[in-house]
Write a protein that holds these residues in place. Structure first.
Motif, PDB file in Angstrom:
ATOM      1  N   PRO A  96      -4.102  -4.959   1.694  1.00 33.90           N
ATOM      2  CA  PRO A  96      -3.999  -3.794   2.593  1.00 33.90           C
ATOM      3  C   PRO A  96      -3.377  -4.145   3.947  1.00 33.90           C
ATOM      4  N   GLU A 154       0.294  -4.466   3.362  1.00 34.24           N
ATOM      5  CA  GLU A 154       0.861  -3.134   3.165  1.00 34.24           C
ATOM      6  C   GLU A 154       1.166  -2.453   4.498  1.00 34.24           C
ATOM      7  N   THR A 155       0.320  -2.736   5.509  1.00 34.38           N
ATOM      8  CA  THR A 155       0.558  -2.188   6.838  1.00 34.38           C
ATOM      9  C   THR A 155       1.933  -2.579   7.353  1.00 34.38           C
ATOM     10  N   CYS A 170      -6.072  -1.949  14.657  1.00 32.65           N
ATOM     11  CA  CYS A 170      -4.840  -1.813  13.873  1.00 32.65           C
ATOM     12  C   CYS A 170      -4.119  -3.162  13.866  1.00 32.65           C
ATOM     13  N   LYS A 218      -0.825  11.588  14.898  1.00 34.76           N
ATOM     14  CA  LYS A 218      -1.335  11.204  13.589  1.00 34.76           C
ATOM     15  C   LYS A 218      -0.626  12.023  12.530  1.00 34.76           C
ATOM     16  N   LYS A 235      -0.556  12.171   8.183  1.00 36.14           N
ATOM     17  CA  LYS A 235      -0.853  11.765   6.801  1.00 36.14           C
ATOM     18  C   LYS A 235      -1.480  10.362   6.733  1.00 36.14           C
ATOM     19  N   GLY A 236      -2.442  10.120   7.584  1.00 33.73           N
ATOM     20  CA  GLY A 236      -3.139   8.840   7.563  1.00 33.73           C
ATOM     21  C   GLY A 236      -2.449   7.741   8.344  1.00 33.73           C
ATOM     22  N   ASP A 237      -1.219   7.988   8.802  1.00 36.48           N
ATOM     23  CA  ASP A 237      -0.483   7.014   9.600  1.00 36.48           C
ATOM     24  C   ASP A 237      -0.521   7.413  11.071  1.00 36.48           C
ATOM     25  N   LYS A 247       1.256   2.007   9.554  1.00 35.21           N
ATOM     26  CA  LYS A 247       0.841   2.412   8.208  1.00 35.21           C
ATOM     27  C   LYS A 247      -0.677   2.406   8.108  1.00 35.21           C
ATOM     28  N   ASN A 248      -1.241   3.496   7.617  1.00 34.44           N
ATOM     29  CA  ASN A 248      -2.693   3.659   7.465  1.00 34.44           C
ATOM     30  C   ASN A 248      -3.426   3.440   8.792  1.00 34.44           C
ATOM     31  N   CYS A 264      -7.555   3.652  13.374  1.00 29.69           N
ATOM     32  CA  CYS A 264      -7.949   2.342  13.915  1.00 29.69           C
ATOM     33  C   CYS A 264      -7.559   2.258  15.390  1.00 29.69           C
TER      34      CYS A 264
END
Length: 318
Positions: free
Chosen positions: A144, A147-148, A188, A220, A222-224, A255-256, A260
């Motif tokens: 994960p 992936e960020t 993050c 913010k 879609k989660g990003d 990302k994501n 955070c």
């Protein structure tokens, strides 16, 4: 216990390995770890391993101080060629270097043990691979984070390639404790970097582009987390794959990272050192620092960028 003080254990359980071989391996390990006079060790085997022909016999060499990923792993000698088919030390250093930033993220307590079992494997009479469970634990915690930054878990580290735990292999060292000490940061990942020159340069080399710029707005989506650059002039320190039209309407994403914390973004009234990658037409943030004019570390890094030649890291994550 710190990595530098810990000797990796070997999972020696029921399987195809005889008791005599197990005792031999245990008797060899302390000598390899501690004996300074242990300069060379060659295997009584041919040059053909796992379908690949090596031009040199496997040998034991010192783990050099500038192999930062593994220099303090807990043993002094490594096998070359290693278990990722790197036959020379320059190749090992180049490929291992891109994993140092991930190690700094402390995504799993056994990240270094796992990576060094492949990049700088301990010297024994046969190659000792990481156990599949060790690979899976590190992958589940660190993928994960990768992936960020737009990196998938690489095929060369596919866990099904490694032996199951009832064979001879290197097991988890911190079983049941996925977090390192201190605990894994919830910040993050791009915001969780020390303002140190070596850290800046590691991210500089791993990034496609580097800018000095201001941020107009943070949203913010879609989660990003979406960072919209101010229209003021940006200073390009490394252009990479950025085009002129990218610079005109520059938008970066964590990302994501919608929820955070990122302390750097609490006050937008300053310039930032921005490093990022272009992934699928999206610009991903890899590192962000406030532009501190008084920082000697930042000044040194910016000056060093003008002459530094980065190694090529792109093959590592394919």
């Amino acid at each position: 216990m710190a990595y530098g003080q810990k000797i990796p254990r070997l999972a020696l359980t029921q399987g195809s390995v005889s008791l005599a071989r197990c005792l031999l391996l245990f008797s060899l390990l302390p000598n390899i770890v501690t004996a300074d006079e242990y300069d060379y060790y060659s295997w009584q085997s041919d040059n053909f391993h796992n379908g690949r022909f090596y031009t040199k016999q496997p040998q034991c060499v010192d783990i050099p101080a500038d192999l930062r990923l593994c220099h303090n792993v807990g043993y002094k000698k490594m096998r070359l060629p290693n278990l990722l088919d790197h036959e020379t030390m320059p190749e090992v250093k180049q490929q291992a270097g891109s994993w140092v930033p991930l190690l700094a993220k402390r995504c799993h307590a056994d990240t270094q043990v796992f990576l060094c079992s492949l990049f700088a494997p301990v010297c024994l009479d046969r190659p000792i691979y990481p156990c599949r469970s060790l690979c899976e634990a590190v992958r589940d915690s660190c993928a994960p984070v990768m992936e960020t930054y737009g990196f998938p878990w690489p095929e060369m580290l596919s866990c099904d390639k490694f032996p199951i735990d009832n064979d001879l292999c290197i097991p988890m060292q911190f079983a049941g404790n996925h977090a390192t000490q201190p605990p894994v940061s919830k910040v993050c990942p791009p915001c969780d970097n020390e303002l140190k020159a070596d850290n800046i340069m590691e991210h500089y080399c791993a990034s496609d582009f580097v800018l000095k710029m201001k941020i107009k707005e943070v949203k913010k989506e879609k989660g990003d987390r979406k960072l919209i650059a101010a229209q003021k002039k940006k200073k390009v320190l490394k252009q990479g794959m950025l085009r002129k039209k990218d610079l005109k309407k520059l938008t970066l994403y964590i990302k994501n990272g919608a929820n955070c914390p990122c302390s750097q973004l609490e006050n937008l009234g300053t310039n930032f050192l921005i490093m990022g990658r272009k992934v699928d037409q999206q610009l991903l943030l890899m590192s962000i620092h406030k532009w501190d004019k008084k920082s000697k570390e930042l000044k040194f890094a910016i000056k060093y960028m003008k002459s530094h030649q980065c190694p090529s890291y792109h093959t590592v994550f394919q």
